[in-house]
Design a protein around this motif. Structure first.
Motif, short mmCIF file in Angstrom:
data_model
loop_
_atom_site.label_atom_id
_atom_site.label_comp_id
_atom_site.label_asym_id
_atom_site.label_seq_id
_atom_site.Cartn_x
_atom_site.Cartn_y
_atom_site.Cartn_z
N ALA A 241 1.10 -1.15 0.61
CA ALA A 241 0.08 0.06 -0.61
C ALA A 241 0.91 1.26 -0.26
O ALA A 241 0.63 1.81 -0.47
CB ALA A 241 -1.15 -0.21 1.39
N MET A 242 1.89 1.00 0.63
CA MET A 242 2.98 2.24 0.78
C MET A 242 3.34 2.77 -0.81
O MET A 242 4.19 3.68 -0.74
CB MET A 242 3.50 2.41 2.27
CG MET A 242 3.09 2.23 3.18
SD MET A 242 2.03 3.31 3.37
CE MET A 242 0.64 3.57 3.41
N LYS A 243 4.34 1.67 -1.63
CA LYS A 243 4.45 1.40 -2.25
C LYS A 243 3.94 2.33 -3.20
O LYS A 243 4.32 2.94 -4.46
CB LYS A 243 5.62 -0.26 -2.97
CG LYS A 243 5.96 0.40 -3.89
CD LYS A 243 6.53 -0.88 -4.71
CE LYS A 243 6.21 -1.32 -6.60
NZ LYS A 243 7.09 -3.16 -6.27
N PHE A 244 2.48 1.41 -3.15
CA PHE A 244 1.45 2.34 -4.09
C PHE A 244 1.29 3.87 -4.53
O PHE A 244 1.41 4.99 -5.09
CB PHE A 244 0.02 1.63 -3.62
CG PHE A 244 -1.15 2.05 -4.97
CD1 PHE A 244 -1.82 2.31 -5.87
CD2 PHE A 244 -2.19 2.77 -4.32
CE1 PHE A 244 -2.05 2.05 -6.95
CE2 PHE A 244 -2.91 3.35 -4.34
CZ PHE A 244 -3.38 2.69 -6.04
N CYS A 245 1.19 4.27 -2.80
CA CYS A 245 0.94 5.71 -2.84
C CYS A 245 2.08 6.33 -2.57
O CYS A 245 2.56 7.69 -3.82
CB CYS A 245 0.76 6.09 -1.00
SG CYS A 245 -0.70 4.93 -0.18
N ASP A 246 3.19 6.25 -3.14
CA ASP A 246 4.65 6.70 -3.28
C ASP A 246 4.54 6.83 -4.47
O ASP A 246 5.30 7.89 -5.00
CB ASP A 246 6.14 6.14 -2.60
CG ASP A 246 5.91 6.22 -1.59
OD1 ASP A 246 5.37 6.27 -0.70
OD2 ASP A 246 6.54 5.46 -0.36
N GLU A 247 3.57 5.68 -4.99
CA GLU A 247 4.23 5.87 -7.39
C GLU A 247 3.21 6.98 -7.13
O GLU A 247 3.74 7.50 -8.22
CB GLU A 247 3.53 4.56 -8.06
CG GLU A 247 5.01 3.30 -6.97
CD GLU A 247 4.27 2.31 -7.62
OE1 GLU A 247 3.12 1.68 -8.45
OE2 GLU A 247 5.91 0.84 -7.95
N TRP A 248 2.19 7.12 -6.68
CA TRP A 248 1.24 8.13 -7.17
C TRP A 248 2.04 9.62 -6.95
O TRP A 248 0.68 10.21 -7.33
CB TRP A 248 -0.30 8.03 -7.14
CG TRP A 248 -0.70 6.76 -7.50
CD1 TRP A 248 -0.66 5.29 -7.63
CD2 TRP A 248 -1.53 7.03 -8.75
NE1 TRP A 248 -1.88 4.78 -8.74
CE2 TRP A 248 -1.98 6.14 -9.55
CE3 TRP A 248 -1.87 8.55 -9.82
CZ2 TRP A 248 -3.10 6.24 -10.61
CZ3 TRP A 248 -2.48 8.38 -10.79
CH2 TRP A 248 -2.90 7.31 -10.73
N GLY A 249 2.11 9.82 -6.00
CA GLY A 249 3.03 11.12 -4.90
C GLY A 249 1.72 11.82 -4.23
O GLY A 249 2.02 13.05 -4.52
N PHE A 250 1.04 10.96 -3.75
CA PHE A 250 -0.29 11.69 -2.80
C PHE A 250 1.35 12.20 -1.70
O PHE A 250 1.64 12.18 -1.76
CB PHE A 250 -0.59 10.64 -2.28
CG PHE A 250 -1.74 9.55 -2.86
CD1 PHE A 250 -2.49 10.59 -4.00
CD2 PHE A 250 -1.26 8.08 -2.74
CE1 PHE A 250 -3.24 9.73 -4.15
CE2 PHE A 250 -1.58 7.57 -3.19
CZ PHE A 250 -3.17 7.86 -4.06
N CYS A 251 0.62 13.67 -1.22
CA CYS A 251 1.21 14.22 -0.48
C CYS A 251 0.72 13.87 1.17
O CYS A 251 1.97 14.50 2.11
CB CYS A 251 0.88 16.20 -0.29
SG CYS A 251 -1.29 16.31 -0.52
N ALA A 252 0.38 13.29 0.95
CA ALA A 252 0.62 12.71 2.10
C ALA A 252 -0.67 11.61 2.42
O ALA A 252 -1.45 11.29 1.76
CB ALA A 252 0.08 13.47 3.73
#
Length: 303
Positions: A241-252
Motif C-alpha cells: 500500500a505504501m509503495k502504491f502511495c509513493d508511486e502516485w505521489g500523494f502529498c500524505a
C-alpha cells in the motif's frame, strides 16, 4: 510465570494436590477416560510415578478405574463425581487467576499473549518429541478486486472487533457500506485494494482510497484473520500500500484508528506514520479514543 502461577508451591490451584496430580485430573476430565499408558504420554512422566499418583487419586476418591471395552486386561481411568467437582474448582480457580492478570493488558495484548503461549507450547512439544513443527507457508498477496472481497473484509472486521472490543451491528454496517463504496470506485486508478491469501482463502486486506481531501490518500480496511497473524502478512500488505502511495505521489497518507491497537500502531510507525491528533468519538458504534496518523508523501518528506 512458574512463580506467579504457583508451580513452586507444594500444591496447585487451591486443591491440596501437587501440579502433576492437578494436570492428571484435567487431562482425564477433558478426555472423559484415559488408560495409564496414555496418561504417561500426556504428562511426560515415568510410568512408576504415574502409577503412584493414580493410586493416590483413586484412594482420595478423585478418579475411578473402569473396565476397558476393548482389552479385558487393561483398565481406563475416569473422574468420579468428586473428581468432576474438583475439576470444576480447578477451572474456576484458573479462570479467575488468568482473568485477573489479563485485566492489566489491552485487548490486543490478550491476543498476542494467547498466540505467543500457544506457539511456544507447540515448540516445546516438538523439541521433546524430536519432531519438526509444520513449516510456515508464506501467504500470497493479490492486488485488485476479486469476488467475495467485500463480504470477506466485512466479516474479518466484524469478527475481530466484536471479540476484542464488543463492537456490534453499527460497526459492521459502517464497514460494509464504506467497503462497498470504495470497491465501486476502483475504476479510478488512484484507488486500490490488496488481500492476503492462504491458498485461495482471503485472510487479510488493506485498501487505499486515493480520493482524499487536498490530494491525500486514506489507508483503510487493514485487517488480518487470526490464522494470518505472526506470518508477516500485515507488514507485506502495508508495504504494498505504501509503495502504491509513493508511486502516485500523494502529498500524505492518512488513517484513522483508535487507542489500544498497539501492535498495529507499531507497524504504522515503522512505515513512517506519526500520530497527529486524538479525540473522543463513537464513529464505530462505541466510545473510544480515536487517533489520526499521517505519513508524509515522498516529496514532502524530503523537504
Amino acid at each position: 510465570m512458574v512463580r506467579e502461577l504457583g508451580f513452586l508451591h507444594a500444591t496447585l490451584a487451591a486443591t491440596g494436590y501437587p501440579a502433576s496430580s492437578v494436570h492428571a485430573i484435567i487431562e482425564i476430565g477433558n478426555r472423559q477416560a484415559l488408560t495409564a499408558v496414555e496418561l504417561v504420554e500426556l504428562l511426560g512422566l515415568e510410568k512408576s510415578s504415574v502409577s503412584r499418583m493414580v493410586r493416590k487419586l483413586v484412594e482420595a476418591g478423585e478418579i475411578e478405574e473402569i473396565a476397558h471395552e476393548e482389552d479385558a486386561r487393561s483398565k481406563k481411568l475416569q473422574l468420579s463425581t468428586q473428581g468432576k467437582r474438583t475439576l470444576q474448582s480447578i477451572d474456576s480457580f484458573a479462570t479467575k487467576q488468568v482473568a485477573a492478570a489479563m485485566a492489566h493488558l489491552t485487548r490486543e495484548q490478550w491476543q498476542t499473549a494467547s498466540e505467543g503461549i500457544a506457539n511456544y507450547a507447540a515448540a516445546l512439544q516438538a523439541h521433546r518429541l524430536d519432531t519438526q513443527p509444520p513449516a510456515t507457508v508464506e501467504l500470497g498477496i493479490a492486488r485488485g478486486y476479486r469476488p467475495g472481497v467485500i463480504a470477506r473484509v466485512v466479516q474479518m472486521h466484524a469478527d475481530y472487533y466484536a471479540r476484542y472490543f464488543s463492537f456490534g451491528q453499527p460497526f459492521e454496517s459502517l464497514v460494509a457500506a464504506d467497503m462497498a463504496n470504495l470497491m465501486g470506485r476502483l475504476h479510478n486508478p488512484r484507488n486500490e485494494v490488496w488481500v492476503a491469501l492462504d491458498d485461495q482463502r482471503m485472510v487479510g486486506s488493506i485498501a487505499i482510497d486515493g480520493e482524499g481531501e487536498g490530494g491525500e490518500a486514506v489507508l483503510r480496511f487493514f485487517i488480518l484473520d487470526d490464522s494470518a497473524r505472526g506470518k508477516g502478512a500485515g507488514k507485506r500488505l502495508l508495504a504494498e500500500a505504501m509503495k502504491f502511495c509513493d508511486e502516485w505521489g500523494f502529498c500524505a497518507t492518512r488513517l484513522w484508528t483508535f487507542q489500544g491497537l498497539d501492535a498495529a500502531r507499531k507497524l504504522y510507525e515503522d512505515f513512517g506514520f506519526r500520530l497527529e491528533r486524538e479525540q473522543e468519538g463513537q464513529q464505530w458504534g462505541e466510545w473510544v479514543t480515536e487517533q489520526c496518523f499521517v505519513r508524509p508523501g515522498p516529496a514532502v518528506a524530503k523537504t
